[in-house]
Design a protein around this motif. Structure first.
Motif, PDB file in Angstrom:
ATOM      1  N   THR A 264     -34.762 -19.892 -36.876  1.00 27.12           N
ATOM      2  CA  THR A 264     -35.668 -21.005 -36.550  1.00 27.12           C
ATOM      3  C   THR A 264     -34.940 -22.193 -35.926  1.00 27.12           C
ATOM      4  OG1 THR A 264     -37.177 -20.321 -38.317  1.00 27.12           O
ATOM      5  CG2 THR A 264     -37.405 -22.573 -37.484  1.00 27.12           C
ATOM      6  N   PRO A 265     -33.807 -22.665 -36.489  1.00 29.02           N
ATOM      7  CA  PRO A 265     -33.086 -23.767 -35.816  1.00 29.02           C
ATOM      8  C   PRO A 265     -32.592 -23.393 -34.420  1.00 29.02           C
ATOM      9  CG  PRO A 265     -32.348 -23.528 -38.078  1.00 29.02           C
ATOM     10  CD  PRO A 265     -33.191 -22.341 -37.777  1.00 29.02           C
ATOM     11  N   ALA A 266     -32.193 -22.131 -34.248  1.00 24.98           N
ATOM     12  CA  ALA A 266     -31.727 -21.697 -32.929  1.00 24.98           C
ATOM     13  C   ALA A 266     -32.858 -21.787 -31.908  1.00 24.98           C
ATOM     14  CB  ALA A 266     -31.186 -20.269 -32.998  1.00 24.98           C
ATOM     15  N   ARG A 267     -34.032 -21.327 -32.282  1.00 29.05           N
ATOM     16  CA  ARG A 267     -35.174 -21.394 -31.358  1.00 29.05           C
ATOM     17  C   ARG A 267     -35.616 -22.840 -31.132  1.00 29.05           C
ATOM     18  NH1 ARG A 267     -39.207 -16.210 -32.127  1.00 29.05           N
ATOM     19  NH2 ARG A 267     -37.597 -14.605 -32.047  1.00 29.05           N
ATOM     20  N   LEU A 268     -35.502 -23.665 -32.156  1.00 29.25           N
ATOM     21  CA  LEU A 268     -35.849 -25.076 -31.996  1.00 29.25           C
ATOM     22  C   LEU A 268     -34.910 -25.745 -30.993  1.00 29.25           C
ATOM     23  CD1 LEU A 268     -37.587 -27.471 -32.892  1.00 29.25           C
ATOM     24  CD2 LEU A 268     -35.939 -27.874 -34.740  1.00 29.25           C
ATOM     25  N   LEU A 269     -33.623 -25.414 -31.070  1.00 29.94           N
ATOM     26  CA  LEU A 269     -32.653 -25.955 -30.121  1.00 29.94           C
ATOM     27  C   LEU A 269     -32.975 -25.505 -28.695  1.00 29.94           C
ATOM     28  CD1 LEU A 269     -29.997 -27.427 -29.463  1.00 29.94           C
ATOM     29  CD2 LEU A 269     -28.793 -25.294 -30.003  1.00 29.94           C
ATOM     30  N   LEU A 270     -33.359 -24.255 -28.537  1.00 31.53           N
ATOM     31  CA  LEU A 270     -33.692 -23.739 -27.209  1.00 31.53           C
ATOM     32  C   LEU A 270     -34.944 -24.415 -26.664  1.00 31.53           C
ATOM     33  CD1 LEU A 270     -32.981 -19.917 -27.623  1.00 31.53           C
ATOM     34  CD2 LEU A 270     -31.444 -21.762 -26.996  1.00 31.53           C
ATOM     35  N   ASN A 271     -35.935 -24.617 -27.527  1.00 28.91           N
ATOM     36  CA  ASN A 271     -37.147 -25.300 -27.084  1.00 28.91           C
ATOM     37  C   ASN A 271     -36.848 -26.734 -26.663  1.00 28.91           C
ATOM     38  OD1 ASN A 271     -38.732 -23.041 -27.599  1.00 28.91           O
ATOM     39  ND2 ASN A 271     -39.225 -23.674 -29.672  1.00 28.91           N
ATOM     40  N   LEU A 272     -35.965 -27.386 -27.404  1.00 26.08           N
ATOM     41  CA  LEU A 272     -35.596 -28.758 -27.069  1.00 26.08           C
ATOM     42  C   LEU A 272     -34.888 -28.817 -25.717  1.00 26.08           C
ATOM     43  CD1 LEU A 272     -35.294 -31.756 -27.790  1.00 26.08           C
ATOM     44  CD2 LEU A 272     -33.175 -31.150 -29.013  1.00 26.08           C
ATOM     45  N   SER A 273     -33.982 -27.877 -25.468  1.00 28.39           N
ATOM     46  CA  SER A 273     -33.236 -27.885 -24.205  1.00 28.39           C
ATOM     47  C   SER A 273     -34.154 -27.615 -23.018  1.00 28.39           C
ATOM     48  CB  SER A 273     -32.110 -26.846 -24.252  1.00 28.39           C
ATOM     49  OG  SER A 273     -32.631 -25.535 -24.350  1.00 28.39           O
ATOM     50  N   ARG A 274     -35.218 -26.834 -23.225  1.00 32.99           N
ATOM     51  CA  ARG A 274     -36.153 -26.573 -22.126  1.00 32.99           C
ATOM     52  C   ARG A 274     -37.147 -27.712 -21.947  1.00 32.99           C
ATOM     53  NH1 ARG A 274     -36.336 -21.675 -24.640  1.00 32.99           N
ATOM     54  NH2 ARG A 274     -38.451 -22.055 -25.376  1.00 32.99           N
ATOM     55  N   THR A 275     -37.294 -28.542 -22.972  1.00 40.55           N
ATOM     56  CA  THR A 275     -38.228 -29.660 -22.884  1.00 40.55           C
ATOM     57  C   THR A 275     -37.713 -30.746 -21.956  1.00 40.55           C
ATOM     58  OG1 THR A 275     -39.015 -29.225 -25.139  1.00 40.55           O
ATOM     59  CG2 THR A 275     -39.459 -31.405 -24.229  1.00 40.55           C
ATOM     60  N   ILE A 276     -36.396 -30.940 -21.930  1.00 38.66           N
ATOM     61  CA  ILE A 276     -35.792 -32.018 -21.133  1.00 38.66           C
ATOM     62  C   ILE A 276     -35.632 -31.554 -19.693  1.00 38.66           C
ATOM     63  CG2 ILE A 276     -33.803 -33.541 -20.909  1.00 38.66           C
ATOM     64  CD1 ILE A 276     -33.286 -33.135 -23.897  1.00 38.66           C
ATOM     65  N   PRO A 277     -36.220 -32.247 -18.710  1.00 34.08           N
ATOM     66  CA  PRO A 277     -36.080 -31.841 -17.302  1.00 34.08           C
ATOM     67  C   PRO A 277     -34.639 -31.992 -16.814  1.00 34.08           C
ATOM     68  CG  PRO A 277     -37.888 -33.422 -17.602  1.00 34.08           C
ATOM     69  CD  PRO A 277     -37.093 -33.420 -18.865  1.00 34.08           C
ATOM     70  N   ASP A 278     -34.307 -31.239 -15.772  1.00 36.50           N
ATOM     71  CA  ASP A 278     -32.944 -31.298 -15.239  1.00 36.50           C
ATOM     72  C   ASP A 278     -32.615 -32.677 -14.684  1.00 36.50           C
ATOM     73  OD1 ASP A 278     -34.822 -30.947 -13.298  1.00 36.50           O
ATOM     74  OD2 ASP A 278     -33.676 -29.556 -12.088  1.00 36.50           O
ATOM     75  N   LEU A 279     -33.605 -33.375 -14.105  1.00 33.47           N
ATOM     76  CA  LEU A 279     -33.354 -34.720 -13.594  1.00 33.47           C
ATOM     77  C   LEU A 279     -33.014 -35.692 -14.720  1.00 33.47           C
ATOM     78  CD1 LEU A 279     -35.975 -35.273 -10.740  1.00 33.47           C
ATOM     79  CD2 LEU A 279     -33.482 -35.238 -10.543  1.00 33.47           C
ATOM     80  N   LEU A 280     -33.661 -35.522 -15.871  1.00 27.12           N
ATOM     81  CA  LEU A 280     -33.351 -36.384 -17.013  1.00 27.12           C
ATOM     82  C   LEU A 280     -31.959 -36.085 -17.545  1.00 27.12           C
ATOM     83  CD1 LEU A 280     -34.244 -38.577 -18.923  1.00 27.12           C
ATOM     84  CD2 LEU A 280     -35.424 -36.841 -20.311  1.00 27.12           C
ATOM     85  N   PHE A 281     -31.604 -34.799 -17.595  1.00 25.27           N
ATOM     86  CA  PHE A 281     -30.231 -34.435 -17.968  1.00 25.27           C
ATOM     87  C   PHE A 281     -29.233 -35.101 -17.020  1.00 25.27           C
ATOM     88  CE2 PHE A 281     -31.555 -30.421 -20.321  1.00 25.27           C
ATOM     89  CZ  PHE A 281     -30.998 -30.816 -21.530  1.00 25.27           C
ATOM     90  N   ALA A 282     -29.522 -35.037 -15.708  1.00 21.29           N
ATOM     91  CA  ALA A 282     -28.608 -35.601 -14.719  1.00 21.29           C
ATOM     92  C   ALA A 282     -28.478 -37.106 -14.888  1.00 21.29           C
ATOM     93  CB  ALA A 282     -29.104 -35.265 -13.313  1.00 21.29           C
ATOM     94  N   ALA A 283     -29.601 -37.794 -15.113  1.00 22.77           N
ATOM     95  CA  ALA A 283     -29.561 -39.248 -15.305  1.00 22.77           C
ATOM     96  C   ALA A 283     -28.768 -39.609 -16.553  1.00 22.77           C
ATOM     97  CB  ALA A 283     -30.978 -39.796 -15.391  1.00 22.77           C
ATOM     98  N   LEU A 284     -28.943 -38.817 -17.620  1.00 26.77           N
ATOM     99  CA  LEU A 284     -28.216 -39.065 -18.866  1.00 26.77           C
ATOM    100  C   LEU A 284     -26.716 -38.893 -18.678  1.00 26.77           C
ATOM    101  CD1 LEU A 284     -28.138 -39.510 -21.963  1.00 26.77           C
ATOM    102  CD2 LEU A 284     -28.510 -37.047 -22.217  1.00 26.77           C
ATOM    103  N   PHE A 285     -26.307 -37.793 -18.061  1.00 26.39           N
ATOM    104  CA  PHE A 285     -24.883 -37.535 -17.876  1.00 26.39           C
ATOM    105  C   PHE A 285     -24.276 -38.480 -16.844  1.00 26.39           C
ATOM    106  CE2 PHE A 285     -26.040 -33.164 -19.455  1.00 26.39           C
ATOM    107  CZ  PHE A 285     -25.368 -33.297 -20.658  1.00 26.39           C
ATOM    108  N   ALA A 286     -25.068 -38.908 -15.854  1.00 25.44           N
ATOM    109  CA  ALA A 286     -24.561 -39.886 -14.891  1.00 25.44           C
ATOM    110  C   ALA A 286     -24.276 -41.218 -15.572  1.00 25.44           C
ATOM    111  CB  ALA A 286     -25.566 -40.070 -13.754  1.00 25.44           C
TER     112      ALA A 286
END
Length: 264
Positions: free
Chosen positions: A110-132
């Motif tokens: 269950t935690p593994a699937r929750l982590l995967l769902n969370l990673s798919r929830t965040i758009p790639d542009l938001l990831f890019a803005a965060l890491f930038a």
């Protein structure tokens, strides 16, 4: 009790009635969504001529702009390669934790699937803005954004593929006392790896397109130049970037299709 007084069970709807009911529900849902978003065919029809005007401004293309965008396009491909590779390396181990036929313990699955769902929830542009914001503007932020984006998608595809494998070899290995690592290495990986490699190749194609727009938030690659040409209304240069990206994607699609056919 007389037979006439017995409870009468209504007949089940026919297949044709079910199709009509499904179509009616789908049409009602589409109408409701269009109404709430204020979308209409009239607005679409009114906007089509504007699209034509926008495309007309792209011609004739400024072919001299190619020499300027070659280096950032190579950088974009490099970002996609690294992002896809690191995402795939992270996705494969956690996919075993998320697969129900491999990980029976719900406290781990269950935690593994929750982590995967969370990673798919965040758009790639938001990831890019965060890491930038964390690592500074440049291709490193874009590569990390693509890695996390790939991780979420690939792990979802991988654990679903693992759950559909033939469990006969796994049961045979369990019967002869094979350990869990042997079980995965000799029973699961041979069945799922060709599909996973195919998924990774398709993810690489997606990441080329995604990397092309990450520059909008300062994550390096060709997206910086795409944003710049649009901002300066140099649509004759924008079309060069679009055509260049199309050529790269087409070439990658041909190569990856050949590899997928050999693997699957």
């Amino acid at each position: 009790m007389k037979p006439a007084d017995a409870l009468v069970i209504p007949p089940k709807p026919t297949a044709g009635a079910k199709r009509w009911m499904t179509a009616a529900v789908l049409i009602a849902m589409l109408w409701y969504c269009a109404h709430e978003t204020e979308a209409s065919f009239r607005e679409l029809a009114d906007g089509i001529p504007e699209i034509g005007k926008f495309i007309a401004k792209m011609f004739p293309p400024d072919w001299s702009y190619i020499r300027i965008v070659v280096k950032p396009m190579i950088e974009t491909v490099q970002m996609a390669i690294l992002g896809t590779t690191f995402g795939a390396l992270l996705a494969l181990p956690i996919s075993f934790l998320a697969a129900g036929n491999v990980t029976r313990n719900a406290l781990l699955r269950t935690p593994a699937r929750l982590l995967l769902n969370l990673s798919r929830t965040i758009p790639d542009l938001l990831f890019a803005a965060l890491f930038a914001a964390v690592f500074g503007y440049g291709p490193l932020a874009g590569m990390l954004a693509l890695a996390f984006f790939s991780f979420g998608i690939l792990s979802k595809w991988a654990y679903e593929a693992i759950e559909t494998i033939d469990e006969g070899p796994l049961e045979a290995m369990t019967a002869v006392g094979a350990g869990r690592l042997q079980w995965i290495q000799y029973g699961v990986l041979p069945q799922v790896m060709p599909q996973f490699v195919g998924f990774a190749l398709y993810m690489f194609e997606i990441n080329i397109r995604a990397a092309a727009i990450l520059g909008i938030v300062g994550a390096g690659g060709i997206g910086i130049y795409l944003n710049r040409t649009l901002g300066m209304f140099r649509y004759d240069q924008t079309i060069i970037i679009i055509l260049f990206t199309l050529a790269i994607v087409q070439a990658i699609d041909v190569v990856s299709s050949v590899i997928r056919r050999k693997l699957i």
